[in-house]
Write an enzyme that holds these catalytic residues in place. Structure first.
Site, PDB file in Angstrom:
ATOM      1  N   LYS A 116     105.635  29.560  37.020  1.00  0.00           N
ATOM      2  CA  LYS A 116     106.913  29.285  36.347  1.00  0.00           C
ATOM      3  C   LYS A 116     107.642  28.106  36.986  1.00  0.00           C
ATOM      4  O   LYS A 116     108.379  27.389  36.305  1.00  0.00           O
ATOM      5  CB  LYS A 116     107.796  30.535  36.335  1.00  0.00           C
ATOM      6  CG  LYS A 116     107.131  31.741  35.685  1.00  0.00           C
ATOM      7  CD  LYS A 116     106.585  31.462  34.285  1.00  0.00           C
ATOM      8  CE  LYS A 116     105.347  32.275  33.995  1.00  0.00           C
ATOM      9  NZ  LYS A 116     104.678  31.965  32.727  1.00  0.00           N
ATOM     10  N   GLU A 200     117.532  30.947  39.322  1.00  0.00           N
ATOM     11  CA  GLU A 200     118.154  30.319  38.150  1.00  0.00           C
ATOM     12  C   GLU A 200     119.584  30.824  38.047  1.00  0.00           C
ATOM     13  O   GLU A 200     119.872  31.950  38.430  1.00  0.00           O
ATOM     14  CB  GLU A 200     117.434  30.740  36.853  1.00  0.00           C
ATOM     15  CG  GLU A 200     116.136  30.034  36.582  1.00  0.00           C
ATOM     16  CD  GLU A 200     115.479  30.520  35.299  1.00  0.00           C
ATOM     17  OE1 GLU A 200     114.373  30.053  35.022  1.00  0.00           O
ATOM     18  OE2 GLU A 200     116.062  31.367  34.599  1.00  0.00           O
ATOM     19  N   HIS A 235     112.086  44.383  28.973  1.00  0.00           N
ATOM     20  CA  HIS A 235     111.382  43.105  28.866  1.00  0.00           C
ATOM     21  C   HIS A 235     110.187  43.145  27.936  1.00  0.00           C
ATOM     22  O   HIS A 235     109.295  42.293  27.992  1.00  0.00           O
ATOM     23  CB  HIS A 235     110.990  42.568  30.246  1.00  0.00           C
ATOM     24  CG  HIS A 235     112.187  42.446  31.140  1.00  0.00           C
ATOM     25  ND1 HIS A 235     113.313  41.750  30.753  1.00  0.00           N
ATOM     26  CD2 HIS A 235     112.464  42.977  32.343  1.00  0.00           C
ATOM     27  CE1 HIS A 235     114.208  41.847  31.705  1.00  0.00           C
ATOM     28  NE2 HIS A 235     113.734  42.590  32.675  1.00  0.00           N
ATOM     29  N   ARG A 293      99.204  30.959  24.608  1.00  0.00           N
ATOM     30  CA  ARG A 293      98.341  31.839  23.807  1.00  0.00           C
ATOM     31  C   ARG A 293      98.943  32.018  22.419  1.00  0.00           C
ATOM     32  O   ARG A 293     100.074  31.622  22.174  1.00  0.00           O
ATOM     33  CB  ARG A 293      98.276  33.219  24.488  1.00  0.00           C
ATOM     34  CG  ARG A 293      99.665  33.850  24.602  1.00  0.00           C
ATOM     35  CD  ARG A 293      99.652  35.304  25.026  1.00  0.00           C
ATOM     36  NE  ARG A 293     100.969  35.878  24.878  1.00  0.00           N
ATOM     37  CZ  ARG A 293     101.915  35.902  25.824  1.00  0.00           C
ATOM     38  NH1 ARG A 293     101.683  35.368  27.002  1.00  0.00           N
ATOM     39  NH2 ARG A 293     103.086  36.448  25.575  1.00  0.00           N
TER      40      ARG A 293
HETATM   41  C1  MV4 Z   1     117.163  35.250  32.078  1.00  0.00           C
HETATM   42  C2  MV4 Z   1     118.327  35.882  31.610  1.00  0.00           C
HETATM   43  C3  MV4 Z   1     119.529  35.310  31.925  1.00  0.00           C
HETATM   44  N1  MV4 Z   1     119.572  34.200  32.684  1.00  0.00           N
HETATM   45  N2  MV4 Z   1     117.262  34.136  32.824  1.00  0.00           N
HETATM   46  C4  MV4 Z   1     113.402  36.404  31.139  1.00  0.00           C
HETATM   47  C5  MV4 Z   1     112.227  37.181  30.753  1.00  0.00           C
HETATM   48  C6  MV4 Z   1     112.768  38.089  29.743  1.00  0.00           C
HETATM   49  N3  MV4 Z   1     111.920  39.203  29.463  1.00  0.00           N
HETATM   50  C7  MV4 Z   1     114.056  38.464  30.340  1.00  0.00           C
HETATM   51  N4  MV4 Z   1     114.531  37.237  30.827  1.00  0.00           N
HETATM   52  C8  MV4 Z   1     115.808  36.846  31.056  1.00  0.00           C
HETATM   53  N5  MV4 Z   1     115.950  35.723  31.805  1.00  0.00           N
HETATM   54  C9  MV4 Z   1     118.437  33.643  33.118  1.00  0.00           C
HETATM   55  N6  MV4 Z   1     118.513  32.540  33.880  1.00  0.00           N
HETATM   56  C10 MV4 Z   1     118.200  37.037  30.839  1.00  0.00           C
HETATM   57  C11 MV4 Z   1     116.947  37.540  30.574  1.00  0.00           C
HETATM   58  C12 MV4 Z   1     116.920  38.770  29.852  1.00  0.00           C
HETATM   59  C13 MV4 Z   1     116.500  38.830  28.534  1.00  0.00           C
HETATM   60  C14 MV4 Z   1     116.065  37.699  27.869  1.00  0.00           C
HETATM   61  C15 MV4 Z   1     115.639  37.784  26.568  1.00  0.00           C
HETATM   62  C16 MV4 Z   1     115.653  39.000  25.905  1.00  0.00           C
HETATM   63  C17 MV4 Z   1     116.082  40.148  26.544  1.00  0.00           C
HETATM   64  C18 MV4 Z   1     116.493  40.073  27.871  1.00  0.00           C
HETATM   65  C19 MV4 Z   1     116.921  41.232  28.507  1.00  0.00           C
HETATM   66  C20 MV4 Z   1     117.340  41.149  29.796  1.00  0.00           C
HETATM   67  C21 MV4 Z   1     117.324  39.930  30.463  1.00  0.00           C
END
Ligand code: MV4
Length: 525
Positions: A116, A200, A235, A293
């Protein structure tokens, strides 16, 4: 065109690739593990090769055996599906070294996007805005502390080798940083054998919107618009749609252009997905990661663009130019997909393995059901328990929801629990219908449900439920061992489900499993 392709996968995605092969008059070869001998994908292929025992590490992840199977059956190419070996650069190299075509991007592109931090460096070099933070792994806790205070809390700690949220921690103040750092590091080490982390800035209430891109070997790169994937549970995506309710054509074009820049920077070939976080307030978007993918949710893009992505993957791998230009792509109507899992939504989404006693899949106007099972199929504890992807298309989002609701009500599965009842409530939820789809949706939705909906719903005798819990815990331990034995990041979402099951069991054990029963539920959906 290729005469024969081996599909290095199982379940619904193997079936999906077989269907594209049929349309292209290519002979499909299946692989299967010992427990999958009677599986649907095996039945639908022209030939099938057993590649080992039930555990994925002994079969679907066994790269040498799979490549040997392709050589032996004289297949000319291998389609990896998603999960398993789809993003494994070593596998792609083995396939190429055996003189076969790998239906996917180059091993080099996979490697860049697999880390990443190197993906973030590639995006920055391509001039694409990434979530503010580090592009190198953190060298020490002190560096994390200094970077976090420079970025300003809240921040996100993430695993460099991760993706999909594994090892991710939201940190709201410096007092939490130490324990988050240590926990995230050990989780990353356990899951990936790589404990490096990066930081981040946390985007509050973001939307997860991804762009489908496609590239051929002649330098043509196009985007096929976005998918809204904010509705996630642990997730794991739950519902995906195209277009995103908040997107307008201008935002789609801007995001598409940025996604193409990233693809170009790594000489991408084939189908890929560039994920962005979109800040709700400003509509600013930031590169998150790129998946090298075909994705689970590709059908919503197919329904709205009319393009067969798997067919295009195969012809691009053969060396044919893309069959359409950017200007020719039209997005018509709206599509929504539900991931139907063999899990019990009324009991903490416990996996619900077993034999499907009865199956009646829906159809009719605007309905597509990509299934990997049939009546009498055995849903095994060894694999991801996705049983089908139910998608609806309509001229408007409202029409798509109406059709999805009708299809969910028609869908009948007996013998195992499924997440269908959960979706039947979501498609009737006013917030969902209004299109308020940020990442907090699922937790707000669950808060709106009557309490007993998500309590530990024990049925049958206490003895029977105890047996079932013990079986589940044994399965969970087995699964964890399997994961430890496997260095590759296969279907990363699955482990958290088992962990959750273990935790839910501990809770119910503490409360005593002999307590008051809820009203018994029938097997019928
Ligand atoms: C984040 C975020 C807020 N800020 N990164 C990344 C992988 C994904 N499964 C969750 N991720 C997130 N990364 C930053 N810098 C919030 C999430 C996140 C999220 C993102 C999309 C859909 C649902 C989510 C649920 C919790 C956190």
């Amino acid at each position: 065109m290729f005469r024969k392709i081996l599909i290095a996968n199982r379940g619904e995605i193997a079936v999906r690739v077989i269907r594209a092969c049929r349309d292209m008059k290519i002979s499909p070869v299946a692989i299967y593990s010992e427990v999958d001998a009677a599986a649907l994908h095996v039945r639908l292929a022209d030939e099938a090769v057993c590649v080992g025992s039930a555990a994925s590490s002994e079969s679907y992840l066994n790269l040498a055996t799979i490549v040997a199977a392709a050589r032996r059956t004289e297949a000319e190419a291998i389609h990896p599906g998603y999960g398993f070996l789809a993003e494994n650069a070593e596998f792609a190299r083995c396939v190429i070294a055996a003189g076969l075509k790998f239906i996917g991007p180059t091993p080099e592109a996979m490697e860049i996007m697999g880390s990443k931090t190197s993906a973030r460096r590639a995006a920055v070099a391509a001039g694409v805005s990434v979530v503010p933070g580090t592009v190198e792994a953190l060298a020490s806790f002190d560096e994390a502390r200094e970077t976090a205070s420079r970025l300003g809390y809240p921040v996100m700690l993430k695993a460099s080798a991760g993706g999909g949220g594994k090892g991710m921690r939201l940190v709201t103040s410096e007092t939490e940083l130490r324990s988050a750092f240590d926990n995230s590091k050990s989780e990353a080490e356990g899951a990936f054998g790589d404990s490096s982390l990066y930081l981040e800035k946390a985007i509050e209430r973001p939307r997860h919107i991804e762009i489908q891109i496609f590239a051929d070997t002649r330098g043509n790169i196009v985007h096929l618009g976005e998918r809204e994937c904010s509705i996630q549970r642990r997730h794991q995506k739950v519902i995906e749609e195209c277009p995103a309710p908040i997107n307008d054509p201008a935002l789609r074009d801007r995001m598409g252009e940025e996604a193409i820049k990233i693809a170009r920077a790594v000489n991408y070939v084939g189908a890929g997905t560039v994920e962005f976080l979109v800040a709700a307030a400003t509509r600013e978007f930031y590169f998150l990661e790129m998946n090298t993918r075909l994705q689970v949710e590709h059908p919503v893009t197919e329904l709205v663009t009319g393009i067969d992505l798997v067919r295009e993957q195969i012809s691009v791998a053969y060396g044919v130019a893309l069959s359409f230009r950017q200007e020719e792509i039209r997005w018509v109507g709206h599509a929504i997909e539900c991931r139907v899992y063999a899990e019990d939504p009324e009991n903490h989404f416990f996996p619900s393995p077993g034999r499907i006693a009865f199956l009646q899949a829906p159809s009719g106007p605007g309905i597509r059901d990509d299934s990997g099972v049939r009546a009498n199929s055995e849903v095994s504890i060894h694999y991801d328990p996705l049983i089908s992807k139910l998608a609806a298309w309509g001229r408007t989002r409202e029409e798509a929801i109406d059709r999805l609701r009708r299809a969910l009500d028609e869908y009948q599965v007996e013998g195992i629990k499924t997440t269908l009842p959960f979706f039947r409530r979501i498609v009737r939820d006013p917030e969902f219908i209004r299109g308020v789809l940020d990442t907090g949706f699922i937790s707000r939705f669950q808060d709106r449900q009557p309490k007993e909906m998500f309590s530990h719903n024990v049925e049958g005798s206490a003895e029977k439920s105890r047996e079932r819990d013990i079986a589940l815990i044994a399965a969970a331990f087995h699964y964890r061992k399997l994961r430890r034995d496997t260095s590759i990041n296969n279907q990363p979402e699955s482990e958290s489900r088992w962990k959750m099951s273990g935790r839910a069991f501990q809770l119910s054990a503490r409360r005593g499993i002999d307590r008051k029963r809820e009203s018994p539920r029938g097997q019928k959906e």
